[in-house]
Design a protein around this motif. Structure first.
Motif, mmCIF file in Angstrom:
data_model
loop_
_atom_site.group_PDB
_atom_site.id
_atom_site.type_symbol
_atom_site.label_atom_id
_atom_site.label_comp_id
_atom_site.label_asym_id
_atom_site.label_seq_id
_atom_site.Cartn_x
_atom_site.Cartn_y
_atom_site.Cartn_z
ATOM 1 N N GLN A 142 17.923 -2.817 -5.284
ATOM 2 C CA GLN A 142 17.569 -4.188 -5.599
ATOM 3 C C GLN A 142 16.551 -4.662 -4.599
ATOM 4 N N PRO A 143 15.848 -5.724 -4.912
ATOM 5 C CA PRO A 143 14.916 -6.265 -3.937
ATOM 6 C C PRO A 143 15.659 -6.713 -2.726
ATOM 7 N N ASN A 144 14.998 -6.705 -1.585
ATOM 8 C CA ASN A 144 15.648 -7.095 -0.328
ATOM 9 C C ASN A 144 16.358 -8.390 -0.502
ATOM 10 N N ALA A 145 17.599 -8.430 -0.061
ATOM 11 C CA ALA A 145 18.360 -9.629 -0.246
ATOM 12 C C ALA A 145 18.228 -10.573 0.883
ATOM 13 N N GLU A 174 -7.818 -4.532 13.304
ATOM 14 C CA GLU A 174 -7.526 -5.413 12.173
ATOM 15 C C GLU A 174 -6.079 -5.208 11.736
ATOM 16 N N VAL A 175 -5.406 -6.308 11.445
ATOM 17 C CA VAL A 175 -4.058 -6.259 10.894
ATOM 18 C C VAL A 175 -4.081 -7.002 9.565
ATOM 19 N N HIS A 176 -3.814 -6.276 8.490
ATOM 20 C CA HIS A 176 -3.823 -6.839 7.138
ATOM 21 C C HIS A 176 -2.378 -7.100 6.701
ATOM 22 N N PHE A 177 -2.071 -8.352 6.410
ATOM 23 C CA PHE A 177 -0.769 -8.707 5.852
ATOM 24 C C PHE A 177 -0.965 -8.748 4.341
ATOM 25 N N ILE A 178 -0.684 -7.618 3.706
ATOM 26 C CA ILE A 178 -0.991 -7.439 2.286
ATOM 27 C C ILE A 178 -0.064 -8.304 1.435
ATOM 28 N N ASP A 179 -0.647 -9.030 0.512
ATOM 29 C CA ASP A 179 0.139 -9.905 -0.349
ATOM 30 C C ASP A 179 0.839 -9.076 -1.426
ATOM 31 N N VAL A 180 2.125 -8.860 -1.245
ATOM 32 C CA VAL A 180 2.927 -8.133 -2.235
ATOM 33 C C VAL A 180 4.003 -9.037 -2.826
ATOM 34 N N GLY A 181 3.763 -10.349 -2.793
ATOM 35 C CA GLY A 181 4.767 -11.260 -3.322
ATOM 36 C C GLY A 181 5.977 -11.324 -2.413
ATOM 37 N N GLN A 182 7.171 -11.225 -3.006
ATOM 38 C CA GLN A 182 8.398 -11.314 -2.230
ATOM 39 C C GLN A 182 8.732 -9.957 -1.625
ATOM 40 N N GLY A 183 7.939 -9.555 -0.650
ATOM 41 C CA GLY A 183 8.133 -8.276 0.017
ATOM 42 C C GLY A 183 7.286 -8.230 1.269
ATOM 43 N N ASP A 227 5.785 -0.689 5.964
ATOM 44 C CA ASP A 227 6.329 -1.080 4.662
ATOM 45 C C ASP A 227 5.251 -1.108 3.589
ATOM 46 N N ALA A 228 5.702 -1.129 2.317
ATOM 47 C CA ALA A 228 4.752 -1.058 1.206
ATOM 48 C C ALA A 228 5.240 -1.832 -0.007
ATOM 49 N N GLY A 229 5.940 -2.944 0.238
ATOM 50 C CA GLY A 229 6.374 -3.784 -0.865
ATOM 51 C C GLY A 229 7.427 -3.140 -1.736
ATOM 52 N N ASP A 230 7.644 -3.726 -2.908
ATOM 53 C CA ASP A 230 8.674 -3.258 -3.838
ATOM 54 C C ASP A 230 8.124 -2.162 -4.755
ATOM 55 N N ASN A 231 8.984 -1.647 -5.626
ATOM 56 C CA ASN A 231 8.577 -0.538 -6.492
ATOM 57 C C ASN A 231 7.369 -0.882 -7.356
ATOM 58 N N ASP A 232 7.324 -2.092 -7.902
ATOM 59 C CA ASP A 232 6.203 -2.449 -8.769
ATOM 60 C C ASP A 232 4.964 -2.878 -7.991
ATOM 61 N N ASP A 233 5.021 -2.789 -6.657
ATOM 62 C CA ASP A 233 3.848 -3.087 -5.833
ATOM 63 C C ASP A 233 3.076 -1.836 -5.445
ATOM 64 N N GLU A 234 3.610 -0.661 -5.772
ATOM 65 C CA GLU A 234 3.045 0.568 -5.224
ATOM 66 C C GLU A 234 1.580 0.761 -5.606
ATOM 67 N N LYS A 235 1.222 0.451 -6.836
ATOM 68 C CA LYS A 235 -0.171 0.635 -7.265
ATOM 69 C C LYS A 235 -1.104 -0.305 -6.505
ATOM 70 N N SER A 236 -0.690 -1.566 -6.342
ATOM 71 C CA SER A 236 -1.560 -2.525 -5.657
ATOM 72 C C SER A 236 -1.714 -2.173 -4.182
ATOM 73 N N HIS A 241 15.712 -1.388 2.209
ATOM 74 C CA HIS A 241 15.673 -2.311 1.084
ATOM 75 C C HIS A 241 14.395 -2.115 0.268
ATOM 76 N N SER A 242 14.521 -2.265 -1.045
ATOM 77 C CA SER A 242 13.425 -1.891 -1.939
ATOM 78 C C SER A 242 12.183 -2.746 -1.783
ATOM 79 N N ASP A 243 12.309 -4.008 -1.337
ATOM 80 C CA ASP A 243 11.121 -4.845 -1.203
ATOM 81 C C ASP A 243 10.311 -4.483 0.041
ATOM 82 N N HIS A 244 10.777 -3.471 0.772
ATOM 83 C CA HIS A 244 10.043 -2.964 1.934
ATOM 84 C C HIS A 244 9.594 -1.513 1.734
#
Length: 471
Positions: free
Chosen positions: A26-29, A96-105, A126-135, A157-160
């Motif tokens: 599940q997404p990080n709780a 450079e430090v990029h805080f990549i916008d992956v929504g709730q992750g 970290d790389a966001g949630d499962n549906d963020d992998e392509k972005s 947790h999946s959102d990480h």
């Protein structure tokens, strides 16, 4: 033996998968995503090569301050035409430090451009949630990255870690770090499989590990200090220093982990703080902030997320410190650039960002599983430092493995006072929320009262905790 032990772990994970025993993560709780809290205590299964290197003293830091969020800097990102030299403006290079916008992750990309025009060095946390992998993969490719020198999964947790397997498959990887804790999910298994398929090994992420990224950078893991029941507190916490500037990445580490870092005198000042747990009130405690003393805070949370991240209390604490706050839900991608002396920020709202209307309209609903298989519990308290005899309210948010609110769940709250334990109960409403007010009486002044919360629905249990200190 290490290689054999690691492959044994992979074999067991794949066998369990074949038997249908691995659940979809599940997404990080955390409020940001209430971390997907496992009902069982974390089990150490990763076979690892550990590096125990002493902590170095933090460098003197400085950075410009501002009362308002700065306008995007006109400084262009390094381009293929300009080569790596485009970002180099000092003898020591540019960070450079990029805080990549992956929504709730969470996902943070560190790129160091040496001044001698040598190949840039990269670290992805970290790389966001499962549906963020392509972005996430596309974002790295846009930065002309072909190798990730250091890859860190802060906790399972999946959102990480949802997008880590795709990153491992798409790029050359130098070294992979994760805490020595397992999680019974398909997401976690996918990461293990990706590592194994490349013939790599996982190195333990823990306090005292020094990361060898570049001679001009000092990168040290400050946590996890101990083993914790809550997976959020197992988060790898990384301090990164370049010249007189510094950054602190905290994953979903909460007050318990923060307290252990404080007690072990591991915390260091950081100019830029990546707020813990997506800006949840369970993180970024006042004592923690008093030591870190950030001038900038970056919060990675999704627009209109169901957890209410970032929470009001940490925002007030950041404001009290005079820190400038950047948020992915308001500004899209956030990039901090350091020349070793000063830090400047720019923001770029991308069309593929989860925090843009276009992305929200194109997002397909998650496929629903039958029945509840796991519960993620988040709790916040309205008065972290109440007076004696005052009433405090604990608000509990409960979601299932598909990030759906869970109504009619039984909530048990146990306040562990110095002299006794007191239990309270409640039931979640249609939105998966439960508010539990209680009067603390003449609780001992200065004694931190741990509040343990257990949620139960259809024989599935989830746990979390918070605390308050009477004054």
């Amino acid at each position: 033996m290490i290689r054999k032990g690691w492959m044994l772990v992979i074999s067991i994970a794949m066998l369990l998968s074949a038997c249908g025993n691995l659940e979809v993560a599940q997404p990080n709780a955390s409020p940001s995503q209430a971390p997907q809290t496992s009902s069982q205590a974390p089990v150490s299964v990763l076979e690892i090569v550990e590096e125990a290197i002493g902590n170095k003293q933090p460098p003197k830091t400085s950075a410009p301050t501002s009362d308002k969020q700065p306008e995007p800097s006109p400084t262009p990102a390094p381009s293929k035409e300009n080569s790596d030299a485009a970002s180099v403006d000092r003898n020591t290079g540019t960070l450079e430090v990029h805080f990549i916008d992956v929504g709730q992750g969470d996902s943070q990309l560190v790129i160091y451009y040496p001044s001698d025009l040598a190949k840039k060095k990269t670290m992805l946390i970290d790389a966001g949630d499962n549906d963020d992998e392509k972005s996430v993969v596309n974002y790295l490719k846009k930065q002309k990255i072909d190798t990730v020198d250091i890859l860190i999964g802060t906790h399972p947790h999946s959102d990480h870690i949802g997008g880590l397997d795709a990153v491992i498959n798409a790029f050359d990887i130098g070294k992979v770090y994760m805490p020595a804790v397992a999680h019974n999910t398909k997401t976690f298994e996918d990461v293990l499989d990706a590592v194994a398929n490349k013939g790599m090994k996982i190195t333990t992420a823990k306090s005292g590990v020094e990361l060898d990224l570049h001679e001009h950078l000092t990168a040290t893991m400050l946590a996890p200090v101990n083993d914790y029941e809550d997976l959020n507190n197992m988060s790898a916490v990384v301090h990164l220093a370049f010249g007189d500037t510094s950054f602190l990445f905290t994953g979903d580490a909460e007050e318990e982990s923060e307290r252990d870092m404080l007690n072990n005198k591991l915390l260091k000042h950081a100019d830029v703080l990546a707020a813990g747990h997506h800006g949840s009130n369970t993180s970024s405690s006042q004592k923690f902030l008093d030591v870190v003393k950030p001038e900038y805070v970056v919060i990675q949370s999704g627009k209109d997320n169901s957890y209410g991240h970032p929470h009001r209390e940490p925002l007030q604490r950041f404001e009290k410190r005079g820190a400038t706050v950047y948020r992915n839900d308001l500004s899209g991608h956030i990039i901090a650039k350091s020349d070793g002396s000063t830090i400047e920020f720019r923001t770029t709202t991308a069309t593929n960002s989860k925090n843009t209307p276009e992305a929200a309209q194109n997002t397909e609903p998650a496929q629903q599983d039958k029945g509840i298989t796991s519960l993620a519990v988040n709790a916040s308290i309205d008065k972290p430092e109440p007076s004696q005899n005052e009433t405090v309210t604990v608000t509990v948010t409960l979601i299932d493995q598909n990030n759906n609110p869970v109504p009619d769940a039984q909530i048990k709250l146990v306040a562990k006072y110095k002299s006794k334990d007191t239990e309270y109960t409640a039931t979640t409403d249609a939105k998966g929320l439960a508010s539990i007010p209680f009067r603390i009486g003449r609780a001992a002044i200065g004694y931190e009262v741990k509040v343990n919360i257990t949620a139960t629905k259809d024989n599935i249990t989830g746990k979390t905790s918070t605390s308050f200190t009477p004054k």
